[in-house]
Design an enzyme around this catalytic site. Structure first.
Site, PDB file in Angstrom:
ATOM      1  N   HIS A  34      -1.061  -6.082  -7.308  1.00  0.00           N
ATOM      2  CA  HIS A  34      -1.750  -7.201  -6.649  1.00  0.00           C
ATOM      3  C   HIS A  34      -3.135  -6.702  -6.228  1.00  0.00           C
ATOM      4  O   HIS A  34      -3.510  -5.549  -6.514  1.00  0.00           O
ATOM      5  CB  HIS A  34      -0.928  -7.702  -5.459  1.00  0.00           C
ATOM      6  CG  HIS A  34      -0.482  -6.611  -4.521  1.00  0.00           C
ATOM      7  ND1 HIS A  34      -1.352  -5.907  -3.732  1.00  0.00           N
ATOM      8  CD2 HIS A  34       0.744  -6.075  -4.296  1.00  0.00           C
ATOM      9  CE1 HIS A  34      -0.685  -5.021  -3.032  1.00  0.00           C
ATOM     10  NE2 HIS A  34       0.589  -5.090  -3.364  1.00  0.00           N
ATOM     11  N   HIS A  37      -3.493  -3.182  -4.611  1.00  0.00           N
ATOM     12  CA  HIS A  37      -3.531  -2.062  -5.563  1.00  0.00           C
ATOM     13  C   HIS A  37      -4.900  -1.995  -6.240  1.00  0.00           C
ATOM     14  O   HIS A  37      -5.459  -0.909  -6.439  1.00  0.00           O
ATOM     15  CB  HIS A  37      -2.483  -2.244  -6.667  1.00  0.00           C
ATOM     16  CG  HIS A  37      -1.060  -2.238  -6.207  1.00  0.00           C
ATOM     17  ND1 HIS A  37      -0.262  -3.341  -6.258  1.00  0.00           N
ATOM     18  CD2 HIS A  37      -0.286  -1.235  -5.701  1.00  0.00           C
ATOM     19  CE1 HIS A  37       0.954  -3.034  -5.820  1.00  0.00           C
ATOM     20  NE2 HIS A  37       0.959  -1.767  -5.472  1.00  0.00           N
ATOM     21  N   GLN A  61      13.267   7.255  -3.841  1.00  0.00           N
ATOM     22  CA  GLN A  61      12.784   6.846  -2.522  1.00  0.00           C
ATOM     23  C   GLN A  61      13.444   5.573  -2.002  1.00  0.00           C
ATOM     24  O   GLN A  61      13.084   5.072  -0.936  1.00  0.00           O
ATOM     25  CB  GLN A  61      11.262   6.708  -2.500  1.00  0.00           C
ATOM     26  CG  GLN A  61      10.699   5.501  -3.217  1.00  0.00           C
ATOM     27  CD  GLN A  61       9.188   5.538  -3.261  1.00  0.00           C
ATOM     28  OE1 GLN A  61       8.589   6.404  -3.893  1.00  0.00           O
ATOM     29  NE2 GLN A  61       8.539   4.609  -2.572  1.00  0.00           N
ATOM     30  N   GLY A 149      -2.977   3.401   0.231  1.00  0.00           N
ATOM     31  CA  GLY A 149      -3.291   2.275   1.099  1.00  0.00           C
ATOM     32  C   GLY A 149      -2.831   2.477   2.537  1.00  0.00           C
ATOM     33  O   GLY A 149      -1.716   2.963   2.771  1.00  0.00           O
ATOM     34  N   GLN A 155       3.413   6.628   5.191  1.00  0.00           N
ATOM     35  CA  GLN A 155       3.437   7.303   3.883  1.00  0.00           C
ATOM     36  C   GLN A 155       2.160   8.126   3.689  1.00  0.00           C
ATOM     37  O   GLN A 155       2.198   9.251   3.173  1.00  0.00           O
ATOM     38  CB  GLN A 155       3.577   6.260   2.774  1.00  0.00           C
ATOM     39  CG  GLN A 155       3.458   6.817   1.384  1.00  0.00           C
ATOM     40  CD  GLN A 155       3.835   5.787   0.330  1.00  0.00           C
ATOM     41  OE1 GLN A 155       4.980   5.710  -0.069  1.00  0.00           O
ATOM     42  NE2 GLN A 155       2.867   5.009  -0.123  1.00  0.00           N
ATOM     43  N   SER A 187       1.686  -7.318  -0.660  1.00  0.00           N
ATOM     44  CA  SER A 187       2.761  -6.390  -0.980  1.00  0.00           C
ATOM     45  C   SER A 187       3.487  -6.908  -2.205  1.00  0.00           C
ATOM     46  O   SER A 187       3.633  -8.129  -2.369  1.00  0.00           O
ATOM     47  CB  SER A 187       3.746  -6.312   0.204  1.00  0.00           C
ATOM     48  OG  SER A 187       4.951  -5.723  -0.213  1.00  0.00           O
ATOM     49  N   SER A 188       3.960  -5.995  -3.049  1.00  0.00           N
ATOM     50  CA  SER A 188       4.748  -6.411  -4.219  1.00  0.00           C
ATOM     51  C   SER A 188       5.982  -7.185  -3.766  1.00  0.00           C
ATOM     52  O   SER A 188       6.447  -8.091  -4.445  1.00  0.00           O
ATOM     53  CB  SER A 188       5.191  -5.186  -5.017  1.00  0.00           C
ATOM     54  OG  SER A 188       4.064  -4.416  -5.374  1.00  0.00           O
TER      55      SER A 188
HETATM   56  P1  AMP Z   1       3.329   0.524  -3.997  1.00  0.00           P
HETATM   57  O1  AMP Z   1       3.178   0.040  -5.408  1.00  0.00           O
HETATM   58  O2  AMP Z   1       3.800  -0.529  -3.056  1.00  0.00           O
HETATM   59  O3  AMP Z   1       4.107   1.811  -3.912  1.00  0.00           O
HETATM   60  O4  AMP Z   1       1.868   0.873  -3.502  1.00  0.00           O
HETATM   61  C1  AMP Z   1       1.033   1.732  -4.215  1.00  0.00           C
HETATM   62  C2  AMP Z   1      -0.174   2.031  -3.382  1.00  0.00           C
HETATM   63  O5  AMP Z   1      -0.852   0.813  -3.091  1.00  0.00           O
HETATM   64  C3  AMP Z   1       0.186   2.664  -2.033  1.00  0.00           C
HETATM   65  O6  AMP Z   1      -0.778   3.657  -1.717  1.00  0.00           O
HETATM   66  C4  AMP Z   1       0.092   1.489  -1.086  1.00  0.00           C
HETATM   67  O7  AMP Z   1      -0.193   1.856   0.248  1.00  0.00           O
HETATM   68  C5  AMP Z   1      -1.059   0.716  -1.685  1.00  0.00           C
HETATM   69  N1  AMP Z   1      -1.017  -0.682  -1.243  1.00  0.00           N
HETATM   70  C6  AMP Z   1       0.035  -1.523  -1.303  1.00  0.00           C
HETATM   71  N2  AMP Z   1      -0.284  -2.703  -0.735  1.00  0.00           N
HETATM   72  C7  AMP Z   1      -1.558  -2.591  -0.301  1.00  0.00           C
HETATM   73  C8  AMP Z   1      -2.453  -3.467   0.383  1.00  0.00           C
HETATM   74  N3  AMP Z   1      -2.097  -4.684   0.749  1.00  0.00           N
HETATM   75  N4  AMP Z   1      -3.696  -3.017   0.674  1.00  0.00           N
HETATM   76  C9  AMP Z   1      -4.070  -1.756   0.322  1.00  0.00           C
HETATM   77  N5  AMP Z   1      -3.274  -0.886  -0.322  1.00  0.00           N
HETATM   78  C10 AMP Z   1      -2.039  -1.293  -0.636  1.00  0.00           C
END
Ligand code: AMP
Length: 282
Positions: A34, A37, A61, A149, A155, A187-188
């Site tokens: 999204h 990312h 995880q 993020g 994390q 968020s996904s």
């Molecule tokens: P994920 O795919 O959820 O594991 O996230 C991958 C990376 O994208 C991680 O470093 C997250 O913190 C970051 N991320 C996810 N959502 C957001 C967001 N809304 N804003 C900024 N970074 C994000």
């Protein structure tokens, strides 16, 4: 964009780029990409010569197998977005590429209190799994810059500690949280929400904003209780935690906390069976 599904050719390509003196940026993800990312990708593109994104839903995880099973997968859409942004390399491995051993080597990562509080308390084993995958990915990609993020604040702190423990020459860049107009952190997992739950889910952000806006005039414990009431009034089924912590160590803070100390308010709650997290620096 070059897509690698296997570790060895990826490592060969990256070693060649390193020899040519290119600065490598790395954005690890679990896909279902999204705008949040994409902000990490754009930041990496601006600050480095070569941007590597990985998409890997890391089984290690997930403390809840059902959460793993229902994690959204949108590979075609992800690839389209990454190409449109100008990403140079995508690493899209199968599980056996990351964990080739029948029983993956699982070292102890001494995270101390950082691994025990908040997400560490409610998702036992989660950060160990994060460390396992990041240990492996960082050794494969060997980036100069890592982009993560703020949305996943704890994390970021865990990975910062991991980088120190492993003594890796990696620069961690924390990118601010990307939000919907409503304030809901992207968020996904938002894809799993009904329209109504998605609209109500902004209550999590509103509750944290309430803490941030009032942190100088009311005790932190009272603000956290008020925030919990707001989250449940917004339609959340269950709240795991709302806490104000030391922004560096994530040690929980009480009402006697030093007003000058940098602080972060963090929350985790369930809506429509989906667990969402968010945080705001105070
Ligand atoms: P994920 O795919 O959820 O594991 O996230 C991958 C990376 O994208 C991680 O470093 C997250 O913190 C970051 N991320 C996810 N959502 C957001 C967001 N809304 N804003 C900024 N970074 C994000």
């Amino acid at each position: 964009m070059i897509i690698f599904r296997q570790r060895e050719p990826l490592e060969q390509k990256l070693q060649q780029l390193q020899r040519e003196g290119r600065r490598i940026g790395f954005v690890p993800t679990m896909g279902a990409l999204h705008q949040g990312h994409m902000r990490l990708i754009e930041t990496s593109l601006r600050h480095t010569d070569v941007t590597v994104c990985s998409i890997f839903v890391n089984p290690a995880q997930f403390n809840d197998p059902k959460d793993f099973e229902k994690y959204p997968l949108t590979p075609e859409n992800d690839i389209r977005q990454l190409i449109a942004a100008g990403t140079n390399i995508l690493f899209l491995p199968e599980v056996r590429e990351i964990y080739p051993e029948a029983k993956p080597y699982s070292p102890d990562y001494p995270l101390g209190q950082l691994g025990q509080v908040l997400e560490g308390k409610y998702r036992p084993g989660h950060f160990h799994g994060v460390c396992m995958v990041m240990d492996r990915l960082l050794h494969m990609v060997r980036p100069h810059d890592l982009f993560m993020g703020q949305k996943d604040y704890q994390q970021c702190m865990v990975v910062k500690k991991l980088i120190n423990l492993l003594q890796l020459p990696v620069n961690l860049n924390i990118v601010p949280t990307c939000r919907e107009n409503s304030g809901l952190a992207m968020s996904s997992r938002n894809m799993l929400l009904s329209d109504l739950d998605k609209a109500n889910a902004t209550g999590l952000y509103q509750a944290l904003l309430h803490i941030k806006e009032n942190s100088w005039k009311a005790p932190l414990s009272a603000l956290c209780e008020q925030a919990k009431a707001k989250i449940s009034a917004a339609g959340f089924d269950k709240t795991d935690y709302v806490e104000v912590c030391d922004a560096d160590t994530l040690a929980p803070l009480g009402d006697d906390a030093d007003p000058e100390l940098p602080k972060v308010a963090l929350a985790a709650a369930f809506i429509g069976g989906v667990r969402l997290i968010d945080n705001l620096l105070l």
